[in-house]
Motif scaffolding. Structure first.
Motif, PDB file in Angstrom:
ATOM      1  N   UNK A 110       0.570  -0.781   0.280  1.00  0.00           N
ATOM      2  CA  UNK A 110      -0.076   0.287  -0.296  1.00  0.00           C
ATOM      3  C   UNK A 110       0.979   0.952   0.014  1.00  0.00           C
ATOM      4  N   UNK A 111       0.708   2.187  -0.782  1.00  0.00           N
ATOM      5  CA  UNK A 111       1.414   3.753  -0.573  1.00  0.00           C
ATOM      6  C   UNK A 111       1.256   3.866   0.504  1.00  0.00           C
ATOM      7  N   UNK A 112       2.775   3.722   1.499  1.00  0.00           N
ATOM      8  CA  UNK A 112       3.715   4.685   2.018  1.00  0.00           C
ATOM      9  C   UNK A 112       3.023   3.920   3.222  1.00  0.00           C
ATOM     10  N   UNK A 171      -4.529   1.575   3.514  1.00  0.00           N
ATOM     11  CA  UNK A 171      -5.493   0.011   2.929  1.00  0.00           C
ATOM     12  C   UNK A 171      -6.394   0.502   4.098  1.00  0.00           C
ATOM     13  N   UNK A 172      -7.537  -0.414   4.192  1.00  0.00           N
ATOM     14  CA  UNK A 172      -8.195  -0.950   4.678  1.00  0.00           C
ATOM     15  C   UNK A 172      -8.630  -2.013   5.566  1.00  0.00           C
ATOM     16  N   UNK A 173      -9.589  -2.620   6.338  1.00  0.00           N
ATOM     17  CA  UNK A 173      -9.765  -3.457   6.600  1.00  0.00           C
ATOM     18  C   UNK A 173     -11.085  -4.377   5.676  1.00  0.00           C
ATOM     19  N   UNK A 174     -10.611  -5.815   5.353  1.00  0.00           N
ATOM     20  CA  UNK A 174     -11.974  -6.562   4.938  1.00  0.00           C
ATOM     21  C   UNK A 174     -13.091  -6.676   5.197  1.00  0.00           C
ATOM     22  N   UNK A 175     -13.464  -6.252   4.576  1.00  0.00           N
ATOM     23  CA  UNK A 175     -15.367  -6.821   5.541  1.00  0.00           C
ATOM     24  C   UNK A 175     -15.688  -7.783   5.433  1.00  0.00           C
ATOM     25  N   UNK A 176     -14.871  -8.885   4.457  1.00  0.00           N
ATOM     26  CA  UNK A 176     -15.719  -9.565   4.102  1.00  0.00           C
ATOM     27  C   UNK A 176     -15.058 -10.854   5.442  1.00  0.00           C
ATOM     28  N   UNK A 177     -13.809 -10.412   5.996  1.00  0.00           N
ATOM     29  CA  UNK A 177     -13.402 -11.549   6.728  1.00  0.00           C
ATOM     30  C   UNK A 177     -13.127 -10.536   7.826  1.00  0.00           C
ATOM     31  N   UNK A 178     -13.080  -9.445   7.989  1.00  0.00           N
ATOM     32  CA  UNK A 178     -13.416  -8.267   9.668  1.00  0.00           C
ATOM     33  C   UNK A 178     -11.790  -8.840   9.486  1.00  0.00           C
ATOM     34  N   UNK A 214      -6.750  -7.906   4.595  1.00  0.00           N
ATOM     35  CA  UNK A 214      -6.746  -5.945   4.393  1.00  0.00           C
ATOM     36  C   UNK A 214      -6.933  -5.645   3.125  1.00  0.00           C
ATOM     37  N   UNK A 215      -6.852  -4.736   2.119  1.00  0.00           N
ATOM     38  CA  UNK A 215      -7.798  -4.566   0.946  1.00  0.00           C
ATOM     39  C   UNK A 215      -6.648  -3.280   0.937  1.00  0.00           C
ATOM     40  N   UNK A 216      -5.820  -3.413  -0.066  1.00  0.00           N
ATOM     41  CA  UNK A 216      -5.284  -2.356  -0.534  1.00  0.00           C
ATOM     42  C   UNK A 216      -6.094  -0.819  -1.556  1.00  0.00           C
ATOM     43  N   UNK A 217      -6.183   0.308  -0.691  1.00  0.00           N
ATOM     44  CA  UNK A 217      -6.688   1.280  -1.553  1.00  0.00           C
ATOM     45  C   UNK A 217      -6.545   1.954  -2.283  1.00  0.00           C
ATOM     46  N   UNK A 218      -4.781   2.562  -2.733  1.00  0.00           N
ATOM     47  CA  UNK A 218      -3.706   2.401  -3.451  1.00  0.00           C
ATOM     48  C   UNK A 218      -2.723   2.063  -3.847  1.00  0.00           C
ATOM     49  N   UNK A 219      -2.657   1.857  -4.958  1.00  0.00           N
ATOM     50  CA  UNK A 219      -0.948   0.834  -4.816  1.00  0.00           C
ATOM     51  C   UNK A 219       0.615   1.472  -4.095  1.00  0.00           C
ATOM     52  N   UNK A 220       1.425   0.904  -3.952  1.00  0.00           N
ATOM     53  CA  UNK A 220       3.061   1.827  -3.780  1.00  0.00           C
ATOM     54  C   UNK A 220       3.122   1.996  -5.044  1.00  0.00           C
ATOM     55  N   UNK A 221       3.689   2.817  -5.055  1.00  0.00           N
ATOM     56  CA  UNK A 221       4.342   3.307  -7.379  1.00  0.00           C
ATOM     57  C   UNK A 221       5.599   2.155  -6.743  1.00  0.00           C
ATOM     58  N   UNK A 222       6.545   2.167  -5.957  1.00  0.00           N
ATOM     59  CA  UNK A 222       7.411   1.608  -6.038  1.00  0.00           C
ATOM     60  C   UNK A 222       7.628   0.468  -6.353  1.00  0.00           C
TER      61      UNK A 222
END
Length: 378
Positions: A163-165, A169-176, A206-214
């Motif tokens: 995830x960027x920096x 990312x956020x917590x996965x809602x399907x498996x909490x 976890x679900x990544x909301x914005x990928x690390x560009x590197x």
């Protein structure tokens, strides 16, 4: 016509119930979906199909009545078969179920099974094996070498999260955030609970909301590194030195693997090695072997004056103490063993022949005990 269930399980038509069960368990373990969580989609699909085929074949051949029907008509449902398949079956009670779900519970105890592995747990990185070749002297006295390795490291920009920096990312809602999900299904055997890797977050929680560009969201990158390694004096061919933390990066915060350096040693032009001792051949002429002499020989630590006793036979081994290799632990050294090789002239002059004949006439049989013993056996 149904598939050949015997071929699917790899058994013959006369296989016993135990043989069928054994073959089934091996194949079910081999193709279990939990072993393919990190495989490609094509590999996952192929394993899933194979797993279902194996399960269905076993379901038929392990049931005496179904097996008789299959052997007689080529289908477990008899000559009027019109429905059937690997997706499920119907019972008198109207139940329907997926064979895959039931057997995922049965086989969860196998290595990599669904109940035994926590996808979020820290995992140690893999080791890297590197072979290096040393000269004979480098192995004897020790040396520092630089080795180049390619290893997978956690991305320093996202701390391996993808995830960027390291924060997007956020917590996965399907498996909490557990990384695993539990499903319940009614079957002819009752309610079966199955647990598997969460399909949404692939077990990370976890679900990544914005990928690390590197690293492109991978969290890991292959890097080429140069590492200095210290080779201790006295190391032998085939021995390994382990450098902890210099292998591939760990997963989920796990420790790094190790760099394992395996040593090869190039042959020496004079010496061979056995343990901490060294061996060499020393050619001398027949006159020096007969009369005795002193020969200056090279050792690992400089030159040494070696005394050759008179009448030294070819093959005689003389020892030079403490002229071998230093032990890996302690200050002791091995010894040097010098094998005498008596060399006969390749050619002689007429004058030399006459002198040798005159000399030969002065010898007695007792001066040549080996030849004498040979003659006595003839």
């Amino acid at each position: 016509m149904a598939s050949n269930y015997y071929e699917i399980l790899g058994v013959g038509k006369t296989a016993t119930a135990d043989e069928i069960k054994s073959a089934y368990r091996k194949l079910a373990k081999k193709y279990h979906p939990d072993l393919y969580t990190s495989a490609s989609e094509a590999e996952k699909k192929n394993a899933e199909e194979k797993f279902k085929e194996v399960n269905h074949a076993y379901e038929v051949l392990s049931d005496d009545q179904k097996r008789k029907m299959y052997d007689a008509y080529g289908d477990e449902n008899g000559p009027q078969a019109g429905a059937g398949g690997f997706g499920g079956f119907s019972s008198a009670g109207g139940f329907g179920f997926d064979v895959d779900d039931i057997f995922s519970t049965i086989f969860s105890g196998f290595g990599g099974g669904s109940r035994s592995r926590n996808e979020n747990a820290p995992r140690r990185g893999q080791d890297i094996l590197k072979n290096i070749t040393l000269t004979f002297e480098e192995a004897v006295f020790g040396v520092q070498k630089t080795v180049t390795v390619k290893r997978v490291e956690n991305c320093s920009h996202c701390s391996g999260t993808g995830a960027k920096d390291g924060k997007a990312f956020k917590v996965c809602t399907q498996c909490n955030g557990r990384g695993r999900v539990t499903m319940s299904q009614r079957t002819p055997f009752g309610v079966i609970n199955t647990e598997s890797v969460c399909p949404t977050c692939k077990g990370t929680g976890k679900i990544i909301t914005e990928k690390c560009p590197h690293c492109g969201g991978q969290g890991r990158q292959e890097q080429t590194r140069e590492i200095k390694v210290n080779i201790p004096a006295g190391i032998d061919a085939g021995q390994r030195i382990t450098y902890r933390g210099e292998g591939h990066g760990g997963i989920n915060g796990g420790e790094k693997g190790s760099l394992v350096v395996e040593v090869n040693i190039a042959p020496h032009k004079l010496y061979t090695r056995k343990g901490f001792d060294i061996y060499m051949d020393l050619p001398i002429n027949v006159v020096d072997a007969t009369l005795g002499c002193t020969v200056t020989i090279p050792t690992l630590y400089g030159t040494h004056d070696l005394k050759i006793p008179e009448t030294t036979q070819s093959g005689t081994v003389l020892k030079v103490k403490n002229a071998g290799i230093k032990h890996l632990r302690g200050a002791d050294k091995g010894d040097m063993f010098v094998k005498i090789v008596v060399e006969v002239p390749k050619s002689v002059t007429r004058e030399q022949k006459e002198l040798l004949k005159k000399l030969s006439d002065t010898f007695e049989d007792k001066q040549f005990p080996i030849q004498k013993a040979y003659n006595a056996k003839k």
